[in-house]
Design an enzyme around this catalytic site. Sequence first.
Site, short mmCIF file in Angstrom:
data_model
loop_
_atom_site.label_atom_id
_atom_site.label_comp_id
_atom_site.label_asym_id
_atom_site.label_seq_id
_atom_site.Cartn_x
_atom_site.Cartn_y
_atom_site.Cartn_z
N HIS A 1 0.82 -1.21 0.00
CA HIS A 1 0.00 0.00 0.00
C HIS A 1 0.86 1.26 0.00
O HIS A 1 0.51 2.25 -0.64
CB HIS A 1 -0.92 0.00 1.22
CG HIS A 1 -2.17 -0.78 1.02
ND1 HIS A 1 -2.80 -0.87 -0.21
CD2 HIS A 1 -2.93 -1.51 1.86
CE1 HIS A 1 -3.89 -1.61 -0.09
NE2 HIS A 1 -3.99 -2.02 1.15
N ARG B 1 -9.73 -5.79 -12.68
CA ARG B 1 -9.57 -7.05 -11.95
C ARG B 1 -10.46 -6.98 -10.71
O ARG B 1 -10.26 -6.14 -9.84
CB ARG B 1 -8.11 -7.24 -11.51
CG ARG B 1 -7.10 -7.23 -12.66
CD ARG B 1 -5.70 -7.44 -12.12
NE ARG B 1 -4.69 -7.43 -13.17
CZ ARG B 1 -4.03 -6.34 -13.55
NH1 ARG B 1 -4.25 -5.20 -12.95
NH2 ARG B 1 -3.11 -6.41 -14.50
N ARG C 1 -13.59 -7.94 -15.67
CA ARG C 1 -13.32 -9.37 -15.73
C ARG C 1 -13.95 -10.06 -14.53
O ARG C 1 -13.78 -9.62 -13.39
CB ARG C 1 -11.80 -9.60 -15.73
CG ARG C 1 -11.40 -11.06 -15.88
CD ARG C 1 -9.90 -11.22 -15.91
NE ARG C 1 -9.29 -10.94 -14.63
CZ ARG C 1 -7.97 -10.92 -14.42
NH1 ARG C 1 -7.15 -11.13 -15.45
NH2 ARG C 1 -7.48 -10.67 -13.22
N GLU D 1 -5.68 -16.36 -23.08
CA GLU D 1 -4.44 -16.55 -22.32
C GLU D 1 -3.99 -18.00 -22.32
O GLU D 1 -2.99 -18.34 -21.69
CB GLU D 1 -4.62 -16.03 -20.89
CG GLU D 1 -5.88 -16.52 -20.21
CD GLU D 1 -6.26 -15.70 -18.97
OE1 GLU D 1 -5.37 -15.12 -18.34
OE2 GLU D 1 -7.46 -15.66 -18.65
N ASN E 1 0.69 -12.10 -20.27
CA ASN E 1 1.53 -12.68 -19.21
C ASN E 1 1.32 -14.20 -19.13
O ASN E 1 2.27 -14.98 -19.15
CB ASN E 1 1.20 -12.06 -17.85
CG ASN E 1 1.48 -10.57 -17.82
OD1 ASN E 1 2.11 -10.04 -18.74
ND2 ASN E 1 1.03 -9.90 -16.80
N ASP E 2 0.05 -14.61 -19.04
CA ASP E 2 -0.23 -16.05 -18.96
C ASP E 2 -0.05 -16.73 -20.32
O ASP E 2 0.41 -17.88 -20.38
CB ASP E 2 -1.66 -16.28 -18.45
CG ASP E 2 -1.71 -16.26 -16.92
OD1 ASP E 2 -0.65 -16.36 -16.29
OD2 ASP E 2 -2.82 -16.12 -16.37
N ARG F 1 7.38 -17.63 -15.16
CA ARG F 1 8.31 -16.49 -15.23
C ARG F 1 8.90 -16.14 -13.87
O ARG F 1 9.89 -15.42 -13.79
CB ARG F 1 7.62 -15.28 -15.82
CG ARG F 1 6.47 -14.73 -15.01
CD ARG F 1 5.94 -13.47 -15.65
NE ARG F 1 4.71 -13.04 -15.01
CZ ARG F 1 4.27 -11.79 -15.04
NH1 ARG F 1 4.96 -10.87 -15.65
NH2 ARG F 1 3.14 -11.48 -14.45
N CYS G 1 -4.17 -6.86 -22.64
CA CYS G 1 -4.21 -6.28 -21.29
C CYS G 1 -3.06 -6.82 -20.45
O CYS G 1 -3.08 -6.67 -19.23
CB CYS G 1 -5.55 -6.55 -20.62
SG CYS G 1 -5.97 -8.30 -20.47
#
Length: 576
Positions: free
Chosen positions: A190, A297, A333, A432, A455-456, A466, A503
């Site tokens: 945070h 997300r 999503r 993905e 990424n996926d 990764r 994305c």
Amino acid sequence: MTKQLQGIAASPGIAIARAFVLNAEAYVPERVTIAKPELEVERFRGALKQAQAEIEQIRDTAEAKLGAEKAAIFEGHLLILEDPDLIESVEAQITDEAVNAEYALHGVANTFVEALQQLDDETLRARAADVRDVSGRVINALRGVQGGDLSQLAEACVIVATDLTPSDTAQLNLDVVRGFVTEIGSRTSHSAIMARSLDVPAIVGAGTGVRSIPAGTMVVMDAIEGVLLIDPSPEELAAYEAKKQAYDKRRAELRQWAKRPSVSADGHRVEIAANIGKLEDVQKALDNGAEAVGLFRTEFLYMGRSELPTEEEQFQSYKYVLEKMAGRPVVIRTLDIGGDKELPYMNLPKESNPFLGQRAIRLCLEQQDVFRTQLRALLRASRYGNLKIMFPMIAVLEELTEAKSILAEERAKLAAAGVEMADTIEVGMMIEIPSAAVSADLFAKEADFFSIGTNDLIQYTMAADRMNETVSYLYQPYHPSILRLIRLVIDAARAEGKWVGVCGEMAGDLTAVPLLLGLGLHEFSMSAGSILPARERIGALSHGEWQSLSKQALALRGHKEVQNFVQDQLERSVTR
């Protein structure tokens, strides 16, 4: 000789000032036997109330300084104070073992912190700092000790600390604090998130060397590279003064792109959107000129709590984002949990390979009560903006058609109950998994849009994690195999008149942007801080030229060759 530390660049910028060393030496309460545990429990409850009042005051200060979205962090702190597991564990220990409240709370909180730090998900690990912050405040209340108030700092400084709590960060006097560096922390803590919101340079996770920095020492923070110079030489100071001026000038220049359309040099229009994970991210997206939210997300609604969010809680969050975006597209999503993201209260079974297990849409189709609750909240919120619903981790056509069927059932029920909803809502899917990319022509007949989660997609295509150092070299976004999958998806969508976004990290990667533009990508969705450089890059590119160059890149042999090819072409375009 100048000493250097390397950390994580959590909030970019360059700061030069003397170090203010925050005394954050951990207080470890001694175990004291209590004669009347019931009175000790009452003392503990009194400290909880005092901490609650302090946090509410900090929240109000943060709201005035940062806005309601950022101040929402402290709503999470208030929830920790009400966490029944934490409170009951502390009170049970006080009662059963007749020990003092400071000792009991310190032990229980450390157990919570250690459990959070063991999780694979970086976001959840970062919540350990919140538990430390809140428990430390309650322990201070029990001890009658006043916490540090960084709002009273009067001279220019760089704050040096083991860690900086969200409370500390919210109270920073920005007239004098040039930046901060911490021994521990991550980009998703945070304090790091708030530093980016406050536009304060921050380096986190710089290691134990932070402890040896004497107060008052001149330091240079290069929070672009994550480097901290301790007691720099006059030559180094001069060099970083010049770098700071160049950086500040560059940032000022980029601001002009915030209100410009995303158009290539030869007039090809694309959309640049923002990825968001929390409500407070929306304003930053708008400040950076986001034309849409390309990925919301929703997992944050489910994390850091002890039970599932209600339909009403979810509805209010979705409504907020849609209204804030004022008619701009918002792709939300559905729940993507599983893999490295766990919800303790759902008691999901342990899997030997959770990344290839029951996660995301697979989990939602299995636990339909959770899925249907989210879909109803989304449908109810749809009339407040331009909502698009997206399903994650679709592998086979049956998953997409079943998810759409459930959505249609909930829509019909709400309509029968007289609930007002948007007339039309685009329903898309993440690409993905390689099977979805290869069969994109089939999916394009069912989905209104695709969003490629690079990424996926890269990890699953290369069969390499990764985060695993031994195989992370295989995380190769420019490899022709990845580019060919992306081209397959874009071509299949175009044939059906559908649109495609990216994305994942590639969307904001300035080397990948020319390739994606040339392949015909419609939407680039990225972190808010990446929007302006990406828009500037697209504005300097010729779409027509990169259509041809991208085809050439697909014919190259490997990742490095493609990377060098793009860099060479960009350099040539500058010299022409």
